[in-house]
Design an enzyme around this catalytic site. Structure first.
Site, short mmCIF file in Angstrom:
data_model
loop_
_atom_site.label_atom_id
_atom_site.label_comp_id
_atom_site.label_asym_id
_atom_site.label_seq_id
_atom_site.Cartn_x
_atom_site.Cartn_y
_atom_site.Cartn_z
CG ASP A 42 -2.07 0.94 1.11
OD1 ASP A 42 -2.16 1.64 0.10
OD2 ASP A 42 -2.91 0.96 2.03
CG ASP A 43 0.03 4.84 0.10
OD1 ASP A 43 -0.85 4.41 -0.66
OD2 ASP A 43 -0.16 5.77 0.89
CB CYS A 78 -6.01 3.93 -1.79
SG CYS A 78 -4.49 4.48 -0.97
CG ASP A 315 -2.23 0.95 -3.40
OD1 ASP A 315 -1.05 1.32 -3.30
OD2 ASP A 315 -3.07 1.13 -2.50
CG HIS A 316 -1.14 4.67 -5.05
ND1 HIS A 316 -0.36 5.25 -4.08
CD2 HIS A 316 -2.32 4.39 -4.45
CE1 HIS A 316 -1.04 5.31 -2.95
NE2 HIS A 316 -2.23 4.79 -3.14
#
Length: 759
Positions: A42-43, A78, A315-316
């Site tokens: 995540d991130d 997200c 996710d990014h």
């Protein structure tokens, strides 16, 4: 003879298999379709050094699989990005635009959750499990369809003090590291399920069935709580300070970056601390990868291990001080849209590097392709299974001969109707001259002659097809009620024209009564004429021309439409009136609901009347668009509590049109703590909506963006990889038209048309 029989038997077996596209080199049996393990962080950035501090990731995945160096997300936020991964669709098709709007809404659950790759693989016979963070607004009240085993964290990322839904049962976790640290729970629960599936302990389905496992880690997302054994690492790490770090303000960039200011020493210390904590949280993920790799290599039979794909991605991306933005994501720049993507599995060459652009929307079609499952609905992404199997190793000279996309869409937010209408007017005239801008307006474009008394009129351009140019009229035409005059109708003009010529009114009334005898008098208010409707103009041939040109009304502007146009507009007016009546009925329903809510609030307040002094502002005192019912119905005590909370946080931390965050000493609950002054920083804006065309090619690498404000940017990333200089002003006109046309095709693409538009 025996050799011929054996050969014939082999051909028959091969002909009975239906190989999915891109999996012909896997040499799998029909009962042994590949297994999948998806590891999602995540991130996690790809350009700020986070991959360099994960040695187990490099040893067990990168060195033994394919490193896709140009992996991107189509929306660096997200919930939209995760929704795109699950469905294989762009945001403009699954309609999850933000972390709030439509994120696990009823529409998402009804239309899109039944078509995720997990549901489709489960329908095809796969055993499926999802462990970790799901979507930001997941409330834990249900288990999404298609997952045999489920452990989903409720709401957004937390490492401690959170709730989870485990196979339909809600449970609470506290702040004990050994029992509650969420990163370790994801690893432990995932390995438990894998051991259960591979040891014969699974009683829910076929023991020989393939499996799909998604391990969705919370790291390195905030609040960046690291495990105790990692809290002293990376004390002086500065990998995040790239060429664009603290490059602010940027006068050649969009509104948000033009407003950004250089980071103060306090802000720079904050980015250093945040980078340190982010890297610390990833150490638990790296240890989980080591444990997973050990399980694959030593705890299960080789036929299972050799038939399992492992995907590692995020996710990014993320930014920390780039262009003066303190922290966050959601920009179209490389540090936010680039993500790690590493794949290990059967038929995948070890140590290979793939340079074709692959996207988060490609994950779902790739999994289905490798499994031999036809998608249940069209997907915007494309399978990169063939690229995986044809990619060269690190010493190879080329990557793949498979045709692949050159461009793709990066989008954030959506176009409002008001902005859409404005944009349609601006798209055709941006950066053109005054004549083109004026002639682009509908009411001026309709004036293709000088009969209206205008000082100029518009004619089709000889330079640009579909454009207009302004040409000066030879002289100011007289505006009178005569045969040669063409002027617009209005109620005011009707009244004065009737005063001017009684016969005009009588003739018009008598002629109209023949067409529509049910009406004895024409009501001018029932007609809605528009100056931009060319068909509503009449040449005046039915108007008597023998009137006295010396009367006092010579300069009255008059125009009459044909009877068919009048009747058509009257029907349109009636249709519009019916629609207005429907809207009015809906407004009445809303008013009734508001009164019910007000009565409910009065009962909650003990029957006390909600008088004007109970609210800070009346409805009619609010500016347009700000009349929120929730603001009006908040009790005084609730407002006081909010004010006290803001005061504890250091006062107001907001700017108009900006999204701001507040950070003080109480934000981080685990070491290393923030012991410096409080920080208020605004790093996002309400107008930060954009559509970008990212091109990745052997001959060109660029980023072309159009923002909702009308701003345009273009970066030549071959010469400027950090996107420091906006070259939109130097972009040739024809090249700009080509980029805009390609971007427009991608903005509305769906299914296979997305691949065609990006070719």
């Amino acid at each position: 003879m025996n050799d011929r029989l054996i050969l014939l038997f082999a051909v028959l077996i091969a002909g009975s298999l239906v190989w999915p596209r891109g999996t012909a080199q896997l040499h799998l049996t029909p009962t042994q379709r590949p297994n999948f393990i998806i590891i999602l962080t995540d991130d996690q950035d790809s350009l700020l050094g986070s991959l360099e501090v994960m040695p187990h990731l490099k040893r067990h995945l990168t060195d033994r699989g394919v490193n896709m160096q140009r992996a991107f997300v189509t929306t660096p936020v997200c919930c939209p990005s995760r929704s795109s991964m699950l469905t294989g669709q762009y945001v403009h098709n699954h309609r999850v635009f933000t972390n709030n709007e439509n994120c696990t809404s009823a529409t998402w659950r009804r239309r899109h959750e039944p078509a995720t790759f997990g549901k489709q693989l489960n329908d095809a016979g796969y055993r499926t499990a999802y462990i970790g963070k799901y979507l930001n607004k997941y409330d834990g009240t249900y288990v999404p369809p298609g997952w045999d085993r489920w452990l989903g964290q409720v709401k957004n990322t937390k490492f401690y003090n959170y709730s989870v839904n485990e196979d339909g049962q809600l449970s609470w976790h506290g702040a004990n590291y050994s029992r509650d640290y969420f990163t370790d729970i994801v690893t432990n629960r995932s390995l438990d399920i894998l051991r259960e599936w591979t040891s014969g302990g699974d009683e829910t389905g076929d023991q020989q069935a393939p499996f799909l496992l998604v391990m969705s880690y919370p790291a390195p997302h905030g609040p960046e709580d690291a495990a105790p054994q990692h809290q002293s690492l990376f004390a002086n790490d500065h990998r995040h300070k790239t060429a664009s770090y603290n490059r602010a303000p940027s006068p050649d960039k969009e509104w948000l970056l033009r407003r950004a200011q250089p980071l103060t020493p306090l802000h720079q210390r904050f980015t250093d601390t945040l980078q340190r904590k982010r890297l610390q949280t990833l150490q638990s993920v790296d240890e989980g990868l080591r444990r997973l790799s050990d399980w694959l290599d030593s705890e299960i039979p080789s036929e299972i291990s050799n038939n399992t794909f492992v995907f590692y991605t995020s996710d990014h991306g993320y930014h920390l001080g780039q262009f003066g933005l303190l922290k966050g994501k959601s920009t179209p720049y490389e540090f936010d849209i680039r993500v790690p993507l590493i794949v290990r599995g059967p038929g995948v060459p070890a140590g290979a590097v793939l340079r074709q652009p692959v996207l988060n929307i490609d994950l779902a079609p790739t999994l289905l392709d490798l499994a031999g499952v036809a998608p249940a609905r069209p997907m915007d992404g494309a399978s990169y299974a063939a690229l995986l199997l044809q990619s060269k190793n690190s010493s190879g000279s080329s990557n793949s001969s498979t045709p692949w996309r050159r461009s793709f869409l990066v989008e954030r937010g959506r176009m409002t109707f008001r902005k859409l209408n404005l944009r349609r007017e601006l798209e055709a005239v941006r950066n053109f001259g005054k004549d083109e801008r004026l002639c682009s307006q509908r009411h001026i474009r309709a004036a293709l002659s000088c009969s209206r008394g205008d000082k100029f009129h518009c004619v089709p351009s000889n330079r640009l097809a579909g454009r207009y140019e302004r040409v000066k009229c030879p002289g100011k035409a007289a505006c009178r009620c005569r045969r040669s005059v063409v002027l617009p109708i209005s109620q005011y003009v009707w009244k004065h024209c009737w005063r001017l010529q009684g016969r005009t009114r009588r003739r018009f009334r008598s002629t109209r009564s023949i067409v529509d005898p049910e009406e004895d008098e024409y009501d001018a208010e029932d007609v809605a004429f528009t100056r931009d409707d060319d068909s509503s103009y009449y040449n005046g041939n039915d108007i008597d021309s023998d009137y006295d040109e010396g009367n006092d009304y010579d300069d009255i502007e008059c125009e009459y439409s044909s009877l068919s146009d009048l009747l058509r507009d009257r029907r349109m007016m009636r249709l519009t009136q019916r629609r207005l009546d429907a809207v009015q009925a809906r407004l009445n329903q809303i008013r009734k609901a508001m009164r019910r809510n007000k009565d409910t609030l009065m009962r909650l307040l003990g029957g006390r009347a909600c008088s004007r002094d109970r609210f800070s502002v009346r409805v009619d005192e609010l500016p347009p668009g700000r009349q929120r019912l929730s603001d009006l119905l908040l009790s005084t005590s609730l407002r006081k509590r909010r004010l006290r909370r803001r005061k504890r946080k250091g006062g107001e931390c907001n700017l108009r049109f900006m999204s701001c965050f507040f950070h003080d000493k109480s934000h981080w609950k685990t070491p290393p703590y923030w012991n410096d002054s409080s920080i208020c920083f605004c790093g996002n804006a309400n107008n930060f909506t954009y559509w970008c065309l990212r091109t990745v090619d052997s001959t060109e690498e660029s980023l072309y963006c159009e923002f909702i404000t009308g701003f345009i940017s273009y970066y030549n990333m071959t010469a400027d990889p950090h996107q420091l200089v906006n070259l939109a002003a130097e972009l040739p006109f024809q090249r700009r038209v080509e980029l805009q046309a390609k971007l427009n095709r991608l903005k509305s693409c769906s299914g296979a048309t997305c691949s065609a538009a990006g070719a």
